[in-house]
Design a protein around this motif. Structure first.
Motif: not given
Length: 337
Positions: A50-51, A56-65, A67-72
């Motif tokens: 939840e940090k 990360i480009p195009a994301h002013p802020a994104i939580e760790g989980a 980000l992983i969901h999007q990469l998956e």
């Protein structure tokens, strides 16, 4: 057990390893991903789901989980095979292939290997405090935050001077009853903008700063924490009422079997050729935090770039004699495996 055959074996299912699946897939290379954790995500999920991450480009802020969901999801069209909850214990070259043996008994046969193992197996650096184990077991003392809501209305002491301490102080100040930051000196090792925001929050009374103090002891019944004892180098002590202690003193790293593979280690990191991320072994590449070279920045976004460079460098090994005509994704689209 029959060997699992693939084009590329990726060691590490953190953000950089997942993006390597995508980059390899865009070049028609199949991937098997192996990770010691039981789920994908690496430190992003294990330590700070939840940090918010701000670079990360195009994301002013994104939580760790998230980000992983999007990469998956980005890697999913290429149908990677995930071998989770086991680590790679053996790496051996045989002709044009590498054979990898896992702790679960699988054999993976790959034309190339990408090591995206972060900094290897990791664990928190624990403060030397009496009775620590009991408070760890109850969750009163922690080294990571999985859910912010668990700290709502709680008195939280945060110890440390890096990005994790500063970022979580800023994140929890709006939901915790009280946040106290403990550091041995006024200067923090965090990003300057974050440190400035912490100073502003302290000036407004939203965060209490305990400087220059260090952790000295824990008060409570051995499980439930009631206070954290602080002390200066001069021996001056004070007790801060607390329900939780978050100790952010970094991670102790262990490469495990990777250290025995003859990859040219430098201070527990793998030295690579900057343009291709290749190690001292042909066809074995290292990307992300585990890789080092002059000018290296330990940023997720640099790991993403390294994933692309490694994938392009691997292509001739997987498809010998086949010319690679570079195309932008906007031109070629995503062609599922």
């Amino acid at each position: 057990m029959a060997a699992i055959e693939t084009d590329v074996a990726i060691i590490g299912a953190g953000p950089v390893g997942l993006f390597a699946v995508f980059q390899c897939g865009m070049l028609r290379m199949r991937s098997v991903v192996i990770d010691a954790l039981d789920s994908i995500g690496g430190q992003c999920v294990a330590l700070y789901p939840e940090k918010p991450i701000y670079d990360i480009p195009a994301h002013p802020a994104i939580e760790g989980a998230a980000l992983i969901h999007q990469l998956e999801a980005q890697a999913a069209p290429f149908k990677p095979v995930y071998l989770l909850g086991r680590r790679v214990e053996r790496l051996a070259a045989e002709g044009d292939f590498y054979h990898l043996g896992t702790s679960a008994g699988e054999e993976v046969r790959a034309k190339a290997v990408v090591i995206a193992a972060g900094a290897g197996a990791f664990g928190p650096n624990r403060p030397p405090l009496a009775g620590l184990a009991g408070y760890e077991a109850s969750g009163a003392v922690r080294y990571a935050v999985a859910r912010r809501e668990e700290f709502r209305g709680k008195r939280v002491v945060i110890a440390g001077g890096g990005d994790s301490a500063v970022d979580w102080a800023l994140s929890l100040k709006d939901i915790a009853a009280k946040v106290t930051v403990v550091h041995r000196r006024p200067k923090f090792r965090a990003a300057p903008e974050s440190a400035a925001r912490l100073d502003e929050a302290a000036a407004r009374g939203e965060v209490e700063m305990a400087i220059p103090y260090q952790l000295h002891g824990l008060e409570g019944d051995g499980a439930q924490l009631s206070g954290v004892v602080l002390a200066t180098l001069k021996g001056e002590e004070k007790t801060v009422p607390a329900d939780h202690l978050l100790a952010f003193f970094g991670l102790s790293m262990e490469l495990g079997p990777i250290a025995e593979w003859g990859l040219g280690l430098s201070h527990s990191h793998i030295t690579v050729e900057p343009a291709t991320c290749m190690t001292s072994l042909p066809g074995v590449h290292a990307i992300g935090d585990i890789a080092t070279y002059p000018g290296k920045l330990k940023l997720i976004l640099q790991g993403f770039s390294e994933a692309a460079m490694a994938a392009h460098a691997i292509h001739p090994r997987v498809f010998p004699g086949e010319a690679l005509h570079f195309e932008y994704s906007t031109t070629k689209g995503v062609q599922a495996a």
